[in-house]
Design a protein around this motif. Sequence first.
Motif, mmCIF file in Angstrom:
data_model
loop_
_atom_site.group_PDB
_atom_site.id
_atom_site.type_symbol
_atom_site.label_atom_id
_atom_site.label_comp_id
_atom_site.label_asym_id
_atom_site.label_seq_id
_atom_site.Cartn_x
_atom_site.Cartn_y
_atom_site.Cartn_z
ATOM 1 N N GLY A 156 0.835 -1.208 0.000
ATOM 2 C CA GLY A 156 0.000 0.000 0.000
ATOM 3 C C GLY A 156 0.862 1.247 0.000
ATOM 4 O O GLY A 156 0.620 2.193 -0.750
ATOM 5 N N THR A 209 2.305 2.506 -3.363
ATOM 6 C CA THR A 209 1.522 3.388 -4.241
ATOM 7 C C THR A 209 1.263 4.737 -3.573
ATOM 8 O O THR A 209 1.215 5.756 -4.234
ATOM 9 C CB THR A 209 0.192 2.746 -4.671
ATOM 10 O OG1 THR A 209 -0.686 2.735 -3.556
ATOM 11 C CG2 THR A 209 0.372 1.350 -5.183
ATOM 12 N N ILE A 210 1.129 4.722 -2.223
ATOM 13 C CA ILE A 210 0.890 6.003 -1.535
ATOM 14 C C ILE A 210 2.092 6.932 -1.715
ATOM 15 O O ILE A 210 1.951 8.089 -2.097
ATOM 16 C CB ILE A 210 0.612 5.779 -0.029
ATOM 17 C CG1 ILE A 210 -0.717 5.034 0.149
ATOM 18 C CG2 ILE A 210 0.581 7.106 0.717
ATOM 19 C CD1 ILE A 210 -0.980 4.574 1.569
ATOM 20 N N ARG A 264 4.448 6.824 -3.967
ATOM 21 C CA ARG A 264 4.590 7.222 -5.371
ATOM 22 C C ARG A 264 3.604 8.356 -5.675
ATOM 23 O O ARG A 264 3.957 9.349 -6.306
ATOM 24 C CB ARG A 264 4.331 6.014 -6.280
ATOM 25 C CG ARG A 264 4.384 6.285 -7.757
ATOM 26 C CD ARG A 264 5.775 6.538 -8.264
ATOM 27 N NE ARG A 264 6.666 5.424 -7.985
ATOM 28 C CZ ARG A 264 7.991 5.479 -8.113
ATOM 29 N NH1 ARG A 264 8.569 6.581 -8.533
ATOM 30 N NH2 ARG A 264 8.735 4.436 -7.833
ATOM 31 N N GLY A 265 2.360 8.202 -5.187
ATOM 32 C CA GLY A 265 1.352 9.242 -5.412
ATOM 33 C C GLY A 265 1.762 10.555 -4.767
ATOM 34 O O GLY A 265 1.649 11.621 -5.366
ATOM 35 N N LEU A 266 2.270 10.475 -3.526
ATOM 36 C CA LEU A 266 2.706 11.693 -2.836
ATOM 37 C C LEU A 266 3.837 12.369 -3.598
ATOM 38 O O LEU A 266 3.870 13.602 -3.715
ATOM 39 C CB LEU A 266 3.158 11.355 -1.410
ATOM 40 C CG LEU A 266 2.035 10.983 -0.421
ATOM 41 C CD1 LEU A 266 2.633 10.532 0.911
ATOM 42 C CD2 LEU A 266 1.097 12.169 -0.203
ATOM 43 N N LEU A 268 4.307 12.317 -6.782
ATOM 44 C CA LEU A 268 3.722 12.962 -7.969
ATOM 45 C C LEU A 268 2.961 14.217 -7.580
ATOM 46 O O LEU A 268 3.024 15.239 -8.267
ATOM 47 C CB LEU A 268 2.805 11.980 -8.693
ATOM 48 C CG LEU A 268 3.553 10.849 -9.413
ATOM 49 C CD1 LEU A 268 2.621 9.691 -9.729
ATOM 50 C CD2 LEU A 268 4.168 11.376 -10.705
ATOM 51 N N VAL A 269 2.215 14.151 -6.452
ATOM 52 C CA VAL A 269 1.465 15.323 -5.994
ATOM 53 C C VAL A 269 2.438 16.447 -5.645
ATOM 54 O O VAL A 269 2.296 17.585 -6.075
ATOM 55 C CB VAL A 269 0.591 14.966 -4.776
ATOM 56 C CG1 VAL A 269 0.022 16.226 -4.134
ATOM 57 C CG2 VAL A 269 -0.541 14.030 -5.182
ATOM 58 N N ASN A 320 9.242 9.829 -10.861
ATOM 59 C CA ASN A 320 9.119 8.456 -11.370
ATOM 60 C C ASN A 320 10.444 7.693 -11.284
ATOM 61 O O ASN A 320 10.626 6.686 -11.949
ATOM 62 C CB ASN A 320 8.569 8.451 -12.804
ATOM 63 C CG ASN A 320 9.420 9.298 -13.719
ATOM 64 O OD1 ASN A 320 10.423 9.843 -13.291
ATOM 65 N ND2 ASN A 320 9.034 9.398 -14.973
ATOM 66 N N ILE A 357 11.570 3.081 -9.861
ATOM 67 C CA ILE A 357 10.526 2.065 -10.034
ATOM 68 C C ILE A 357 11.180 0.679 -10.018
ATOM 69 O O ILE A 357 12.162 0.443 -10.719
ATOM 70 C CB ILE A 357 9.746 2.310 -11.340
ATOM 71 C CG1 ILE A 357 8.910 3.581 -11.179
ATOM 72 C CG2 ILE A 357 8.844 1.123 -11.669
ATOM 73 C CD1 ILE A 357 8.200 4.034 -12.421
#
Lengths: 310, 317
Positions: free
Chosen positions: B131, B134-135, B137-139, B141-142, B243, B246
Amino acid sequence: MKFCSIFSLLITGYLLSGCNPGANQDGGKSIVVGASMLSLQSEFVVNVKDAMENYAGENGVKLIVNDAQRTADKQVQQIETFISQKVDAIILNPCEVEASSPAVEKAKAAGIPVINVNSETSATPDGFVGSDDEESGTIAMEQIAKLLGGKGNIVIIDGYMGQAAQIKRAIGAKRILEKYPDINVLAEQTAEWDRAKAMSLMENWIQSYGDKINAVFAHNDEMGMGALQALEQAKLKDKVVVVSIDAIADALQAVKDGRLDATVYQDAKGQGEGAVDMAVKLARKEPVENKSVFIPFQLVTKENIASFLK
Amino acid sequence: MNMNLSKIKLPSGYLSKYGIFIAFLGICVLLSLTTPYFFTPQNILIILRQVSINGILAIGVTFVIIAGGIDLSLGSVLALTGVVAASFAHPGTYPLIVPVLLGIGVGILVGAVNGLTITVGRVAPFIVTLGMMTIARGLALVWSNGRPVTNLSPAFNDIGGGDLLHIPVPILLFVLVIIISAVILKYTRTGRYIYAVGGNENAARASGIRINRVKLFAYIICGGLAGLAGIVLAARITTGQPNAGIAYELDAIAAVVIGGTSLMGGRGSIAGTVIGVLIIGVINNGLDLLNVTSYYQQIIKGVIIISAVLLDRKNAQ
């Protein structure tokens, strides 16, 4: 995988809350356009998305943006959701040539106009706005050939093997190489679009080929910048030409500073705006003269850099 | 070759302890014989610089794996800490210590959230860190708006590309991390508790060890080191990339396993992880030097990793 989809839902909600659905034009019902984008982790795709959102906002169009995260399967699911949401038009930024084709066919079967942006699918959509990736490889390699005077040793850093952009850029470059028999490809290897990986690869090549390398062609600017840094650290940059593709902000700055020899500009703004424009016209059943809009790539060098820097 | 080895009588435990080291030397000898560019001082320095990021990550996750856990969020944490640090590293803004502390701090914070969810929340490490993958990675990007954070100060970039006493800074940091981690694991009480918790949680609890605190400590170390690795990576490529990294967790975990650390917990060492990191780095470098095509590189890498572990296990029996 569930985590991914929950997360993309959250992101979608976040993006939606940023839209302004109140701006109705002509007092009628505002047009809703659904867009499924290749990957919002790619700077270029984000630029296309931003251009689409700005243009949609200015014209009172409600735009729903989904991130397909480079997965064709996810992309098809997103199109199915758009169909059940009864959007007025769909913009597809395809993940794959073949595997994203069902997305186009499903939209057409549901009677919703579908426009491909940036790259193609084997299924024919109602409209296309984009560029021919082969052309970018051709332009980059032509510039290398010119700077080398038609002979020398080059190395090629490939994108992620098997992806449409990697395949097409390689084909375009090969076509030029056939014209120059005196240009010799010393080595070719993938760095998976990744700057750190390209930097390591270039360091390793400098060990095995050293000053035999006359030029580097990288399939995108990220990898071009990585190779550039490796060459600079080895104090070889003065002797080696580096050309890559995309014209990201970092690469434009490097061209301006005389570090990167050239990059190839792909018009994110033109593609994004063109796609939304065509989507709205097709949704309103207005006539569209040209249903395949090709926006040309442009070579960026120190001579013309000023017109690309904002 | 295995038959010959088994016939030679060596002190018991000798091969099980050094099997992986012998495999490493074997790979090096093979590469030295096949390419003249491998065994040069310059190339060795390049390999060490290239492995230092994966090395720092792998040492962090060694703590977690010995304690019986796993961390799949490493690559994303690397990206998150990289973009956070980079956005405080523009020239003429903050002193160097600010991005460095923030990068490591964010890593520690993520590690603490992982550790608390696993211990207090009683969720399986695999799920929690999947979890978090992805959190984070999302942070990233945000935080960065999906774009690389560029224009970093030369002092910051030196963390990835500079030299100190003629030695590249990433290598110095890697060596420092090795020494400190080895001392913690081998010579401190906390270190012994980590082995105890990973080896047999119930027995450890019965003997009065505070399990949750030990596990939390392991995840915090892992997060903090991922933060450090994120800073080194951002400095090396002179940008904070949302990014970046990965699948980097896979290389890190592979290095730990190659180094003889058991995925079941309770067994392993920093020295083993270092050898594992070097094996992966030497293979990457060697295959590039030999210009092996990318398709075959992936196959060869996998085969060598499995063979190295097989050799180690065979000798351990």
